[in-house]
Write an enzyme that holds these catalytic residues in place. Structure first.
Site, PDB file in Angstrom:
ATOM      1  N   CYS A   1      20.540  30.237  57.233  1.00 18.76           N
ATOM      2  CA  CYS A   1      20.391  29.995  55.785  1.00 18.76           C
ATOM      3  C   CYS A   1      18.913  30.081  55.391  1.00 18.76           C
ATOM      4  O   CYS A   1      18.576  30.597  54.319  1.00 18.76           O
ATOM      5  CB  CYS A   1      20.976  28.641  55.393  1.00 18.76           C
TER       6      CYS A   1
ATOM      7  N   CYS B   1      20.111  24.918  58.363  1.00 22.58           N
ATOM      8  CA  CYS B   1      20.610  26.034  59.172  1.00 22.58           C
ATOM      9  C   CYS B   1      19.562  27.149  59.234  1.00 22.58           C
ATOM     10  O   CYS B   1      19.032  27.588  58.211  1.00 22.58           O
ATOM     11  CB  CYS B   1      21.908  26.537  58.551  1.00 22.58           C
TER      12      CYS B   1
ATOM     13  N   HIS C   1      28.079  34.710  62.580  1.00 29.65           N
ATOM     14  CA  HIS C   1      27.320  35.960  62.638  1.00 29.65           C
ATOM     15  C   HIS C   1      27.994  36.927  63.588  1.00 29.65           C
ATOM     16  O   HIS C   1      28.654  36.526  64.540  1.00 29.65           O
ATOM     17  CB  HIS C   1      25.871  35.701  63.078  1.00 29.65           C
TER      18      HIS C   1
ATOM     19  N   HIS D   1      26.198  29.259  62.199  1.00 25.61           N
ATOM     20  CA  HIS D   1      26.414  29.963  60.927  1.00 25.61           C
ATOM     21  C   HIS D   1      27.018  31.291  61.378  1.00 25.61           C
ATOM     22  O   HIS D   1      26.362  32.037  62.126  1.00 25.61           O
ATOM     23  CB  HIS D   1      25.079  30.147  60.197  1.00 25.61           C
TER      24      HIS D   1
ATOM     25  N   ASP E   1      17.708  40.654  65.762  1.00 23.93           N
ATOM     26  CA  ASP E   1      17.710  39.459  66.599  1.00 23.93           C
ATOM     27  C   ASP E   1      16.313  39.233  67.180  1.00 23.93           C
ATOM     28  O   ASP E   1      15.627  40.169  67.583  1.00 23.93           O
ATOM     29  CB  ASP E   1      18.736  39.622  67.733  1.00 23.93           C
TER      30      ASP E   1
ATOM     31  N   GLY F   1      28.841  30.275  74.297  1.00 26.10           N
ATOM     32  CA  GLY F   1      27.381  30.186  74.212  1.00 26.10           C
ATOM     33  C   GLY F   1      26.853  30.285  72.798  1.00 26.10           C
ATOM     34  O   GLY F   1      25.697  30.660  72.590  1.00 26.10           O
TER      35      GLY F   1
ATOM     36  N   HIS G   1      27.440  29.992  53.888  1.00 28.26           N
ATOM     37  CA  HIS G   1      27.375  29.323  55.185  1.00 28.26           C
ATOM     38  C   HIS G   1      28.735  28.780  55.621  1.00 28.26           C
ATOM     39  O   HIS G   1      29.366  28.043  54.895  1.00 28.26           O
ATOM     40  CB  HIS G   1      26.375  28.156  55.091  1.00 28.26           C
TER      41      HIS G   1
ATOM     42  N   HIS H   1      27.124  39.920  66.141  1.00 27.58           N
ATOM     43  CA  HIS H   1      26.098  40.665  66.878  1.00 27.58           C
ATOM     44  C   HIS H   1      26.465  42.142  66.844  1.00 27.58           C
ATOM     45  O   HIS H   1      27.617  42.505  67.087  1.00 27.58           O
ATOM     46  CB  HIS H   1      26.056  40.222  68.346  1.00 27.58           C
TER      47      HIS H   1
ATOM     48  N   THR I   1      24.946  29.456  69.741  1.00 23.61           N
ATOM     49  CA  THR I   1      23.792  28.559  69.580  1.00 23.61           C
ATOM     50  C   THR I   1      23.437  28.333  68.117  1.00 23.61           C
ATOM     51  O   THR I   1      22.814  27.325  67.786  1.00 23.61           O
ATOM     52  CB  THR I   1      22.546  29.128  70.307  1.00 23.61           C
TER      53      THR I   1
HETATM   54  P1  5GP Z   1      24.773  33.043  69.253  1.00 18.91           P
HETATM   55  O1  5GP Z   1      24.494  32.755  70.706  1.00 18.91           O
HETATM   56  O2  5GP Z   1      24.840  31.787  68.417  1.00 18.91           O
HETATM   57  O3  5GP Z   1      25.984  33.930  69.063  1.00 18.91           O
HETATM   58  O4  5GP Z   1      23.561  33.926  68.765  1.00 18.91           O
HETATM   59  C1  5GP Z   1      22.467  33.450  68.059  1.00 18.91           C
HETATM   60  C2  5GP Z   1      21.445  34.562  68.062  1.00 18.91           C
HETATM   61  O5  5GP Z   1      20.465  34.261  67.082  1.00 18.91           O
HETATM   62  C3  5GP Z   1      20.698  34.714  69.397  1.00 18.91           C
HETATM   63  O6  5GP Z   1      20.878  36.051  69.875  1.00 18.91           O
HETATM   64  C4  5GP Z   1      19.234  34.425  69.044  1.00 18.91           C
HETATM   65  O7  5GP Z   1      18.339  35.260  69.729  1.00 18.91           O
HETATM   66  C5  5GP Z   1      19.200  34.659  67.548  1.00 18.91           C
HETATM   67  N1  5GP Z   1      18.236  33.828  66.834  1.00 18.91           N
HETATM   68  C6  5GP Z   1      18.086  32.477  66.932  1.00 18.91           C
HETATM   69  N2  5GP Z   1      17.120  32.044  66.093  1.00 18.91           N
HETATM   70  C7  5GP Z   1      16.674  33.152  65.442  1.00 18.91           C
HETATM   71  C8  5GP Z   1      15.658  33.343  64.444  1.00 18.91           C
HETATM   72  O8  5GP Z   1      14.983  32.422  63.967  1.00 18.91           O
HETATM   73  N3  5GP Z   1      15.470  34.626  64.011  1.00 18.91           N
HETATM   74  C9  5GP Z   1      16.195  35.674  64.492  1.00 18.91           C
HETATM   75  N4  5GP Z   1      15.921  36.885  64.006  1.00 18.91           N
HETATM   76  N5  5GP Z   1      17.151  35.518  65.427  1.00 18.91           N
HETATM   77  C10 5GP Z   1      17.372  34.275  65.902  1.00 18.91           C
HETATM   78 ZN    ZN Z   2      23.768  28.705  57.392  1.00 15.00          ZN
END
Ligand code: 5GP
Ligand code: ZN
Length: 112
Positions: A9, A6, A101, A99, A32, A94, A48, A103, A96
């Site tokens: 993680c 992950c 989180h 884990h 982000d 959406g 996680h 925003h 992606t």
């Molecule tokens: P989701 O669409 O899953 O709610 O948001 C995932 C967020 O994680 C996205 O806004 C993306 O830009 C951010 N993200 C993905 N990979 C990484 C990473 O390796 N480092 C950081 N700082 N953010 C990431």
């Molecule tokens: Zn994780």
């Protein structure tokens, strides 16, 4: 419990670089990688789990703890005039990174 593959993680373990703005024993907050607002932080529980729908009593306690910390962390990082919290749940939203989180978006007037 951390998950081997992950990305969040890995960030928690320090295996992938990130700009952390807050960390304690339960949670970490970092910038982000592709900010969608002037301030775009991600608040992540250290334990996680993939989805909001996988919440149980213990995880709900951590989530409540995080929500208690976020106002201060947001204000300290430039969200002095409000902010928006988003949790994407599953594919239609959406999501992606699987884990959980939160925003934290702010630092400017946000479009709906
Ligand atoms: P989701 O669409 O899953 O709610 O948001 C995932 C967020 O994680 C996205 O806004 C993306 O830009 C951010 N993200 C993905 N990979 C990484 C990473 O390796 N480092 C950081 N700082 N953010 C990431
Ligand atoms: Zn994780």
């Amino acid at each position: 419990m951390l998950n081997e593959n992950c990305v969040f993680c890995k960030i928690i373990r320090g295996e992938i670089p990130s700009t952390k703005v807050y960390e304690d024993d339960k949670m970490v907050v970092f910038k982000d990688l592709e900010p969608k607002a002037k301030v775009h932080l991600l608040a992540v529980p250290k334990d996680h789990f993939k989805l909001l729908s996988e919440l149980n009593e213990e995880r709900a306690e951590v989530l409540a703890y995080m929500l208690g910390k976020i106002p201060r962390i947001a204000a300290d990082n430039g969200c002095t005039n409000g902010y928006r919290l988003i949790i994407n749940q599953g594919d239609d939203a959406g999501q992606t990174v699987f884990h959980l989180h939160i925003h934290i978006l702010g630092g400017e007037n946000l479009p709906m």
